[in-house]
Motif scaffolding. Structure first.
Motif, PDB file in Angstrom:
ATOM      1  N   PRO A   1       0.812  -1.218   0.000  1.00 11.80           N
ATOM      2  CA  PRO A   1       0.000   0.000   0.000  1.00 11.80           C
ATOM      3  C   PRO A   1       0.842   1.264   0.000  1.00 11.80           C
ATOM      4  N   GLY A   2       0.468   2.193  -0.884  1.00 12.73           N
ATOM      5  CA  GLY A   2       1.144   3.473  -0.972  1.00 12.73           C
ATOM      6  C   GLY A   2       2.309   3.531  -1.930  1.00 12.73           C
ATOM      7  N   ASN A   3       2.759   2.377  -2.446  1.00 13.73           N
ATOM      8  CA  ASN A   3       3.915   2.399  -3.332  1.00 13.73           C
ATOM      9  C   ASN A   3       3.539   2.950  -4.703  1.00 13.73           C
ATOM     10  N   ASN A   4       4.502   3.627  -5.325  1.00 11.65           N
ATOM     11  CA  ASN A   4       4.264   4.227  -6.641  1.00 11.65           C
ATOM     12  C   ASN A   4       3.838   3.214  -7.690  1.00 11.65           C
ATOM     13  N   GLN A   5       4.321   1.982  -7.560  1.00 11.62           N
ATOM     14  CA  GLN A   5       3.994   0.975  -8.565  1.00 11.62           C
ATOM     15  C   GLN A   5       2.501   0.667  -8.615  1.00 11.62           C
ATOM     16  N   LEU A   6       1.756   1.044  -7.586  1.00 13.64           N
ATOM     17  CA  LEU A   6       0.324   0.757  -7.537  1.00 13.64           C
ATOM     18  C   LEU A   6      -0.529   1.947  -7.956  1.00 13.64           C
ATOM     19  N   ARG A   7       0.098   3.041  -8.345  1.00 11.25           N
ATOM     20  CA  ARG A   7      -0.649   4.274  -8.619  1.00 11.25           C
ATOM     21  C   ARG A   7      -0.852   4.562 -10.101  1.00 11.25           C
ATOM     22  N   GLY A   8      -0.328   3.720 -10.972  1.00 10.06           N
ATOM     23  CA  GLY A   8      -0.404   4.061 -12.387  1.00 10.06           C
ATOM     24  C   GLY A   8       0.599   5.151 -12.700  1.00 10.06           C
ATOM     25  N   SER A   9       0.242   6.066 -13.570  1.00 14.21           N
ATOM     26  CA  SER A   9       1.089   7.213 -13.920  1.00 14.21           C
ATOM     27  C   SER A   9       2.496   6.767 -14.289  1.00 14.21           C
ATOM     28  N   SER A  10       3.498   7.056 -13.440  1.00 14.39           N
ATOM     29  CA  SER A  10       4.885   6.760 -13.791  1.00 14.39           C
ATOM     30  C   SER A  10       5.142   5.274 -13.967  1.00 14.39           C
ATOM     31  N   ALA A  11       4.318   4.412 -13.374  1.00 13.33           N
ATOM     32  CA  ALA A  11       4.542   2.975 -13.501  1.00 13.33           C
ATOM     33  C   ALA A  11       4.504   2.525 -14.952  1.00 13.33           C
ATOM     34  N   PHE A  12       3.703   3.201 -15.783  1.00 11.17           N
ATOM     35  CA  PHE A  12       3.596   2.805 -17.183  1.00 11.17           C
ATOM     36  C   PHE A  12       4.914   2.968 -17.929  1.00 11.17           C
ATOM     37  N   GLN A  13       5.778   3.867 -17.448  1.00  7.89           N
ATOM     38  CA  GLN A  13       7.061   4.074 -18.109  1.00  7.89           C
ATOM     39  C   GLN A  13       8.011   2.898 -17.881  1.00  7.89           C
ATOM     40  N   MET A  14       7.677   2.048 -16.903  1.00 12.12           N
ATOM     41  CA  MET A  14       8.655   1.064 -16.449  1.00 12.12           C
ATOM     42  C   MET A  14       8.149  -0.371 -16.469  1.00 12.12           C
ATOM     43  N   LEU A  15       6.981  -0.607 -17.038  1.00 15.17           N
ATOM     44  CA  LEU A  15       6.394  -1.947 -17.014  1.00 15.17           C
ATOM     45  C   LEU A  15       6.158  -2.461 -18.426  1.00 15.17           C
ATOM     46  N   HIS A  16       6.802  -3.566 -18.768  1.00  9.29           N
ATOM     47  CA  HIS A  16       6.573  -4.224 -20.044  1.00  9.29           C
ATOM     48  C   HIS A  16       5.433  -5.229 -19.873  1.00  9.29           C
ATOM     49  N   PRO A  17       4.424  -5.176 -20.732  1.00 16.29           N
ATOM     50  CA  PRO A  17       3.276  -6.080 -20.574  1.00 16.29           C
ATOM     51  C   PRO A  17       3.704  -7.547 -20.540  1.00 16.29           C
ATOM     52  N   GLY A  18       3.325  -8.233 -19.480  1.00 17.08           N
ATOM     53  CA  GLY A  18       3.599  -9.658 -19.385  1.00 17.08           C
ATOM     54  C   GLY A  18       4.963 -10.028 -18.856  1.00 17.08           C
ATOM     55  N   LEU A  19       5.846  -9.058 -18.652  1.00 14.48           N
ATOM     56  CA  LEU A  19       7.213  -9.391 -18.246  1.00 14.48           C
ATOM     57  C   LEU A  19       7.241 -10.168 -16.932  1.00 14.48           C
ATOM     58  N   LEU A  20       6.422  -9.758 -15.975  1.00 18.15           N
ATOM     59  CA  LEU A  20       6.492 -10.367 -14.651  1.00 18.15           C
ATOM     60  C   LEU A  20       5.932 -11.786 -14.618  1.00 18.15           C
ATOM     61  N   ARG A  21       5.401 -12.241 -15.716  1.00 18.89           N
ATOM     62  CA  ARG A  21       5.056 -13.660 -15.805  1.00 18.89           C
ATOM     63  C   ARG A  21       6.293 -14.507 -16.075  1.00 18.89           C
ATOM     64  N   HIS A  22       7.407 -13.847 -16.371  1.00 20.15           N
ATOM     65  CA  HIS A  22       8.631 -14.565 -16.730  1.00 20.15           C
ATOM     66  C   HIS A  22       9.814 -14.213 -15.838  1.00 20.15           C
ATOM     67  N   LEU A  23       9.980 -12.910 -15.544  1.00 19.82           N
ATOM     68  CA  LEU A  23      11.155 -12.437 -14.822  1.00 19.82           C
ATOM     69  C   LEU A  23      10.756 -11.339 -13.841  1.00 19.82           C
ATOM     70  N   ASP A  24      11.333 -11.375 -12.661  1.00 18.72           N
ATOM     71  CA  ASP A  24      11.180 -10.290 -11.706  1.00 18.72           C
ATOM     72  C   ASP A  24      12.216  -9.207 -12.027  1.00 18.72           C
ATOM     73  N   PHE A  25      12.086  -8.043 -11.403  1.00 16.94           N
ATOM     74  CA  PHE A  25      13.014  -6.945 -11.679  1.00 16.94           C
ATOM     75  C   PHE A  25      14.474  -7.339 -11.427  1.00 16.94           C
ATOM     76  N   PRO A  26      14.809  -7.953 -10.296  1.00 18.87           N
ATOM     77  CA  PRO A  26      16.218  -8.353 -10.132  1.00 18.87           C
ATOM     78  C   PRO A  26      16.666  -9.415 -11.130  1.00 18.87           C
ATOM     79  N   ASP A  27      15.723 -10.206 -11.634  1.00 20.19           N
ATOM     80  CA  ASP A  27      16.078 -11.192 -12.666  1.00 20.19           C
ATOM     81  C   ASP A  27      16.486 -10.489 -13.956  1.00 20.19           C
ATOM     82  N   VAL A  28      15.755  -9.433 -14.309  1.00 24.14           N
ATOM     83  CA  VAL A  28      16.091  -8.675 -15.515  1.00 24.14           C
ATOM     84  C   VAL A  28      17.462  -8.031 -15.357  1.00 24.14           C
ATOM     85  N   ALA A  29      17.686  -7.387 -14.214  1.00 21.26           N
ATOM     86  CA  ALA A  29      18.980  -6.742 -13.987  1.00 21.26           C
ATOM     87  C   ALA A  29      20.114  -7.762 -14.025  1.00 21.26           C
ATOM     88  N   SER A  30      19.831  -8.989 -13.597  1.00 19.63           N
ATOM     89  CA  SER A  30      20.860 -10.027 -13.575  1.00 19.63           C
ATOM     90  C   SER A  30      21.295 -10.460 -14.963  1.00 19.63           C
TER      91      SER A  30
END
Length: 386
Positions: free
Chosen positions: A285-314
């Motif tokens: 609750p309260g995190n930016n990722q749940l508010r829309g807006s800027s989150a759209f700049q950083m979310l690829h559709p469907g990515l989290l069905r395959h890789l988490d953020f640290p997985d991508v960075a890895s």
């Protein structure tokens, strides 16, 4: 009076039917009356349970190169972008002497559809030089982008805005100019919607993202493509040592930095400041990722069905990587940051490159203060043998 077994059985049957009917009616009335809670569907836990990140590294992975290639291919697929080999065709349109280096305004083809103006800093000493692609943050401020990292000139409004931003987040310094004084070629461009490439507002981001989808594309994917192209452009410059090209970013720029390091061979090291955590840790609750807006700049559709953020960075491993976080950063809860760092460290270890991966939790919040800058730049010097 004598009893009638048949009549009693009929009565019991009628009672049972009535009770079943009442139970059925009660069940039919128990419908979903609240489906949204905190910008999440009430069945979010069921959806989160499906996020098993099957392409993440595990100790069962034996061929690291094959694992990385598969992850990169999936990430690129989900950007919804086409490969772009458009000639850059650069042109310098303005220049300013800054002592040990020169600041240039250079126009080039960022993609086949966008010719942009960038800021480029080039040391006067003989090259080739190490280089840094600087990737700006979001911050909810769109009138400046590249100017958040490199001091502009001949534009009083942007000069004032850049000073304000530097005072707020960078201890009054321009990170790009500090690197140029150290002998780095530095490049910064505007992401779509910032600086020259607006106008954009916070509210308009969701419409822009939706219209990218309507066009068969993706707002986050377009940013990824443009960052790849910027990295390739920087590495192509004659003043640049192609074996020493770093990506460096703060906040959203940090995500952009580790993402381009994961996707681009042009990037050989990465410094990411104040953007890394697990999905589980960000969906609170309260995190930016749940508010829309800027989150759209950083979310690829469907990515989290395959890789988490640290997985991508890895996927950037085994390149040298430095990740910094603020101990009191309200946007990235520290336990989720530590979980992400631990997950990433195991991947660098699997590459036998543990000495190339470093994380630091620094005092303070969501800022890239002077001390953190100096630590980052010193670390980058060491990685590049300087």
């Amino acid at each position: 009076m004598p009893r009638h077994p048949d009549r009693n059985r009929s009565f019991r049957h009628l009672c049972a039917c009535a009770l079943a009917l009442l139970a059925g009616l009660a069940q039919a009335q128990a419908f979903q009356r609240q489906a949204i809670d905190g910008n999440l569907p009430v069945f979010a836990p069921a959806l989160k349970a499906r996020l098993t990140f099957p392409l993440a590294w595990t100790p069962q992975v034996k061929d690291m190169h094959t694992w990385r290639t598969a992850g990169q291919a999936k990430l690129w697929e989900l950007t919804l972008q086409d490969r772009d080999d458009t000639p850059f065709a650069p042109q310098v349109i303005a220049q300013q002497d800054r002592g040990s280096y020169v600041a240039r305004q250079v126009v080039f083809n960022l993609t086949a559809t966008s010719r942009v103006r960038a800021l480029l800093l080039v040391p006067k000493a003989p090259g080739p030089h190490p280089a840094a692609l600087l990737l700006h943050d979001h911050g909810g401020r769109f009138d400046i982008g590249k100017e958040k990292l490199i001091a502009p000139w001949d534009d009083s409004a942007r000069e004032a805005a850049a000073r304000t931003w530097a005072d707020k987040y960078f201890s009054g310094r321009m990170p790009g100019d500090e690197l140029a004084r150290r002998g780095y070629v530095v490049l910064a461009t505007d992401a779509l919607g910032w600086g020259d490439r607006g106008p954009l507002t916070g509210d308009a981001q969701q419409a822009l993202a939706a219209n990218f989808f309507n066009l068969g594309s993706s707002l986050a994917g377009n940013m990824a493509l443009e960052d790849l192209r910027a990295a390739s452009f920087l590495a192509s410059l004659p003043e640049v040592d192609k074996g020493r090209v770093a990506a460096l970013g703060f906040s959203m720029g940090a995500l952009r930095a580790w993402q381009v390091a994961a996707l681009s061979d042009a990037i050989t090291a990465v410094v990411a400041v104040n953007w890394m955590a697990t999905t589980e840790g960000l969906m609170v609750p309260g995190n930016n990722q749940l508010r829309g807006s800027s989150a759209f700049q950083m979310l690829h559709p469907g990515l989290l069905r395959h890789l988490d953020f640290p997985d991508v960075a890895s996927l950037a491993a085994p390149k040298p990587a430095l990740f910094l976080a603020g101990a009191t950063d309200p946007l990235f809860p520290l336990p989720a940051v530590r979980d992400a760092y631990g997950k990433m460290a195991r991947v660098w270890n699997a590459w036998h490159a543990a000495d190339k991966f470093e994380t630091r939790i620094l005092p303070g919040g969501h800022v890239f203060a002077r001390e953190a800058q100096e630590q980052s730049f010193d670390w980058l010097d060491r990685q590049f043998g300087r």
